[in-house]
Design a protein around this motif. Structure first.
Motif, short mmCIF file in Angstrom:
data_model
loop_
_atom_site.label_atom_id
_atom_site.label_comp_id
_atom_site.label_asym_id
_atom_site.label_seq_id
_atom_site.Cartn_x
_atom_site.Cartn_y
_atom_site.Cartn_z
N THR A 222 -7.41 18.06 16.71
CA THR A 222 -6.39 17.01 16.68
C THR A 222 -5.26 17.32 17.66
N ALA A 223 -5.57 18.06 18.72
CA ALA A 223 -4.54 18.50 19.67
C ALA A 223 -4.20 17.45 20.71
N THR A 224 -5.04 16.43 20.86
CA THR A 224 -4.81 15.38 21.86
C THR A 224 -4.76 14.03 21.15
N PRO A 225 -4.48 12.94 21.87
CA PRO A 225 -4.50 11.62 21.23
C PRO A 225 -5.88 11.15 20.79
N VAL A 226 -6.92 11.95 21.01
CA VAL A 226 -8.26 11.63 20.54
C VAL A 226 -8.65 12.59 19.42
N LEU A 227 -8.81 12.07 18.21
CA LEU A 227 -9.25 12.88 17.07
C LEU A 227 -10.74 13.14 17.21
N VAL A 228 -11.13 14.42 17.19
CA VAL A 228 -12.52 14.82 17.39
C VAL A 228 -13.03 15.54 16.14
N VAL A 229 -14.16 15.06 15.62
CA VAL A 229 -14.80 15.67 14.46
C VAL A 229 -16.30 15.65 14.70
N GLY A 230 -17.00 16.71 14.28
CA GLY A 230 -18.45 16.69 14.44
C GLY A 230 -19.13 17.89 13.82
N VAL A 231 -20.44 17.85 13.87
CA VAL A 231 -21.28 18.92 13.36
C VAL A 231 -22.21 19.38 14.47
N ALA A 232 -22.35 20.69 14.63
CA ALA A 232 -23.22 21.23 15.68
C ALA A 232 -24.10 22.33 15.10
N ARG A 233 -25.23 22.53 15.77
CA ARG A 233 -26.12 23.64 15.44
C ARG A 233 -26.04 24.66 16.57
N VAL A 234 -25.90 25.92 16.21
CA VAL A 234 -25.81 26.99 17.19
C VAL A 234 -27.02 27.90 17.05
N ASP A 235 -27.82 27.98 18.11
CA ASP A 235 -28.88 28.99 18.21
C ASP A 235 -28.81 29.55 19.62
N PRO B 232 -9.57 7.47 19.21
CA PRO B 232 -8.24 7.47 19.81
C PRO B 232 -7.19 7.14 18.75
N THR B 233 -6.34 8.08 18.44
CA THR B 233 -5.29 7.86 17.45
C THR B 233 -4.21 8.91 17.63
N ALA B 234 -3.06 8.50 18.15
CA ALA B 234 -1.95 9.43 18.30
C ALA B 234 -1.25 9.67 16.98
N PRO C 295 -11.39 17.59 23.78
CA PRO C 295 -12.58 18.44 23.68
C PRO C 295 -13.77 17.68 23.10
N THR C 296 -14.95 18.13 23.40
CA THR C 296 -16.15 17.66 22.71
C THR C 296 -16.46 18.64 21.58
N VAL C 297 -17.29 18.21 20.66
CA VAL C 297 -17.74 19.11 19.60
C VAL C 297 -18.47 20.30 20.22
N ALA C 298 -19.33 20.04 21.19
CA ALA C 298 -20.05 21.13 21.86
C ALA C 298 -19.09 22.09 22.55
#
Length: 216
Positions: free
Chosen positions: A8-21, A33-35, A178-181
């Motif tokens: 939530t550091a920018t005007p674009v709220l980013v949320v997601g789920v990722a798999r790491v291998d 987009p939400t300030a 940022p992106t989730v990735a």
């Protein structure tokens, strides 16, 4: 490893789920987009992403959150929410610099020199410099004119297009947040560490606008 990511550091709220291998795979992502109003929509977006990714909350193994730099209120909401999810589920919460995450999510920024810039309000910008994807300077906050006086032209610019323009530069498309990735990639070293992660520390870089009124 299944990871919940929040920024939530920018005007674009980013949320997601990722798999790491061997790589980082984004299973679900929301970019809103939400300030303002992060608190009202964040929890719902987390549940939406978990449902889309077909991942139960009990299957998550870590939470990654962008720690800024960013405006006081929005950043606090994202970090508090991430900490609450992690605490409720008994998961480690890993914080990353949001500018690092923007760079990590842009392949072009992994080669040569890069500059990340985002809106700091008050006619200022947050910025950091990178070489081959590694941060070499910053994060910091300055007026664009001051930074421009001490700026070697980078190979790649990421972040806010409007604020890159104030420096006479053009930002790489679709890198305002940022992106989730990118968030999870920036956290990979910490995620792989068996030790408990460092405490979450917000990168405000300056004092909040609201201050307690002095007592008479």
């Amino acid at each position: 490893m299944l990871v919940l990511a929040i920024d939530t550091a920018t005007p674009v709220l980013v949320v997601g789920v990722a798999r790491v291998d061997e790589t980082v795979s984004t299973l679900a992502e929301r970019r809103v987009p939400t300030a303002r109003g992060h608190a009202e929509v964040l929890s719902g977006l987390v549940l939406d992403c978990l449902a889309e990714a077909d991942v139960a909350r009990s299957a998550l193994e870590a939470v990654v959150v962008g720690c800024g730099p960013g405006p006081f209120t929005g950043l606090r909401v994202g970090m508090a929410s991430a900490a609450a999810f992690a605490d409720a589920l008994g998961l480690p919460a890993v914080g990353v610099c949001s500018l690092d995450a923007i760079v990590a999510g842009c392949a072009d920024a992994q080669r040569g020199t890069a500059l990340a810039v985002t809106d700091a309000r008050r006619r200022e910008i947050y910025w950091a410099r990178y070489a081959d994807g590694v941060r070499t300077d910053g994060p910091a906050v300055q007026a664009p004119a001051v930074l421009a006086d001490d700026l070697d032209r980078p190979d790649t610019v990421v972040g806010s297009p409007d604020h890159a323009g104030l420096l006479g530069l053009t930002a790489h498309p679709d890198t305002e947040a940022p992106t989730v990735a990118g968030l999870v990639t920036a956290a990979r070293e910490a995620l792989a560490d068996d030790r408990a992660p460092e405490p979450l520390v917000p990168l405000y870089l300056r004092r909040p606008d609201a201050v307690e009124r002095a007592r008479p």
